[in-house]
Design a protein around this motif. Sequence first.
Motif, PDB file in Angstrom:
ATOM      1  N   THR A   2     -26.412  13.726 -43.431  1.00  0.00           N
ATOM      2  CA  THR A   2     -25.630  12.454 -43.360  1.00  0.00           C
ATOM      3  C   THR A   2     -24.812  12.268 -44.629  1.00  0.00           C
ATOM      4  O   THR A   2     -25.076  12.769 -45.732  1.00  0.00           O
ATOM      5  CB  THR A   2     -26.431  11.385 -43.185  1.00  0.00           C
ATOM      6  OG1 THR A   2     -25.789   9.938 -43.181  1.00  0.00           O
ATOM      7  CG2 THR A   2     -27.548  11.161 -44.370  1.00  0.00           C
ATOM      8  N   THR A   3     -23.568  11.535 -44.458  1.00  0.00           N
ATOM      9  CA  THR A   3     -22.799  11.226 -45.895  1.00  0.00           C
ATOM     10  C   THR A   3     -23.304   9.784 -46.442  1.00  0.00           C
ATOM     11  O   THR A   3     -22.674   9.349 -47.287  1.00  0.00           O
ATOM     12  CB  THR A   3     -21.245  11.480 -45.340  1.00  0.00           C
ATOM     13  OG1 THR A   3     -21.030  10.261 -44.378  1.00  0.00           O
ATOM     14  CG2 THR A   3     -20.889  12.743 -44.940  1.00  0.00           C
ATOM     15  N   LEU A   4     -24.334   9.356 -45.748  1.00  0.00           N
ATOM     16  CA  LEU A   4     -24.683   7.826 -45.992  1.00  0.00           C
ATOM     17  C   LEU A   4     -25.740   8.193 -47.207  1.00  0.00           C
ATOM     18  O   LEU A   4     -26.855   8.793 -47.215  1.00  0.00           O
ATOM     19  CB  LEU A   4     -25.205   7.221 -45.176  1.00  0.00           C
ATOM     20  CG  LEU A   4     -24.304   6.902 -43.803  1.00  0.00           C
ATOM     21  CD1 LEU A   4     -25.182   6.421 -42.584  1.00  0.00           C
ATOM     22  CD2 LEU A   4     -23.258   5.839 -44.351  1.00  0.00           C
ATOM     23  N   PRO A   5     -25.256   7.525 -48.433  1.00  0.00           N
ATOM     24  CA  PRO A   5     -26.503   8.064 -49.752  1.00  0.00           C
ATOM     25  C   PRO A   5     -27.614   7.285 -49.449  1.00  0.00           C
ATOM     26  O   PRO A   5     -27.551   5.901 -48.690  1.00  0.00           O
ATOM     27  CB  PRO A   5     -25.431   7.473 -50.963  1.00  0.00           C
ATOM     28  CG  PRO A   5     -24.390   6.625 -50.425  1.00  0.00           C
ATOM     29  CD  PRO A   5     -24.151   6.808 -49.021  1.00  0.00           C
ATOM     30  N   ASP A   6     -28.834   7.695 -49.916  1.00  0.00           N
ATOM     31  CA  ASP A   6     -29.878   7.157 -49.915  1.00  0.00           C
ATOM     32  C   ASP A   6     -30.550   6.776 -48.398  1.00  0.00           C
ATOM     33  O   ASP A   6     -31.004   5.642 -48.277  1.00  0.00           O
ATOM     34  CB  ASP A   6     -29.993   5.726 -50.820  1.00  0.00           C
ATOM     35  CG  ASP A   6     -29.736   6.227 -52.259  1.00  0.00           C
ATOM     36  OD1 ASP A   6     -30.239   7.250 -52.737  1.00  0.00           O
ATOM     37  OD2 ASP A   6     -28.968   5.593 -53.025  1.00  0.00           O
ATOM     38  N   ARG A   7     -30.177   7.613 -47.518  1.00  0.00           N
ATOM     39  CA  ARG A   7     -30.576   7.158 -46.139  1.00  0.00           C
ATOM     40  C   ARG A   7     -31.241   8.275 -45.562  1.00  0.00           C
ATOM     41  O   ARG A   7     -30.861   9.103 -44.714  1.00  0.00           O
ATOM     42  CB  ARG A   7     -29.089   6.925 -45.343  1.00  0.00           C
ATOM     43  CG  ARG A   7     -28.396   5.805 -45.682  1.00  0.00           C
ATOM     44  CD  ARG A   7     -28.855   4.501 -44.966  1.00  0.00           C
ATOM     45  NE  ARG A   7     -27.787   3.507 -45.085  1.00  0.00           N
ATOM     46  CZ  ARG A   7     -26.966   2.998 -44.182  1.00  0.00           C
ATOM     47  NH1 ARG A   7     -27.226   3.680 -42.860  1.00  0.00           N
ATOM     48  NH2 ARG A   7     -26.201   2.145 -44.450  1.00  0.00           N
TER      49      ARG A   7
END
Length: 186
Positions: A2-7
């Motif tokens: 994923t490109t979503l940080p902290d996920r």
Amino acid sequence: MTTLPDRPNTALVILDVQNGAVEGAYERDAVIARIRSLVDRARSEGVPVIWAQHSDEEHLPYGSEAWQYVPELVREPSEALIAKQYADAFEETQLEEALAAAGVGRLVVAGAQTDECIRSTIHGAMVRGYDVTLVGDAHTTEDLSDWGAPTPDKVIAHTNLYWDNHRAPGRTAAVVPAADVAFSSR
């Protein structure tokens, strides 16, 4: 990835398995049984289960019997229920907020209807930065071949084919059968 940080987390997203959406749908009972098994596994593994419920005045009027989820699938009160009015479950809903609160960057998607809400939501998730796994034998649609569409088996097969080959920078797409879903695998 994923490109979503902290996920780092995964969620099971169930789309529109409502009486009016799956009445007469291709392999309805088998698909719902596989979804129920996925829900049971997700719950036992502590994976968030998120339910989306579509409404529109013509086919799924809010509060009607058609709008209700099928009786084979029962949402736990602690599980998020996302009310939606568009094919993409992210559009003008609280889905993103629910996923962010749970630290989710990867979605496992099942439900109905393949050629509308499933396709729109998996694409919507990918463009928003999520990794998306489509459960290849746990989504379905109705027969619209009288209006020029392919038969449901071909719609499902084509969606599985192109999604399994879909890519985007920093994100992954995959198609797996329900029996092979790994919620903890990144």
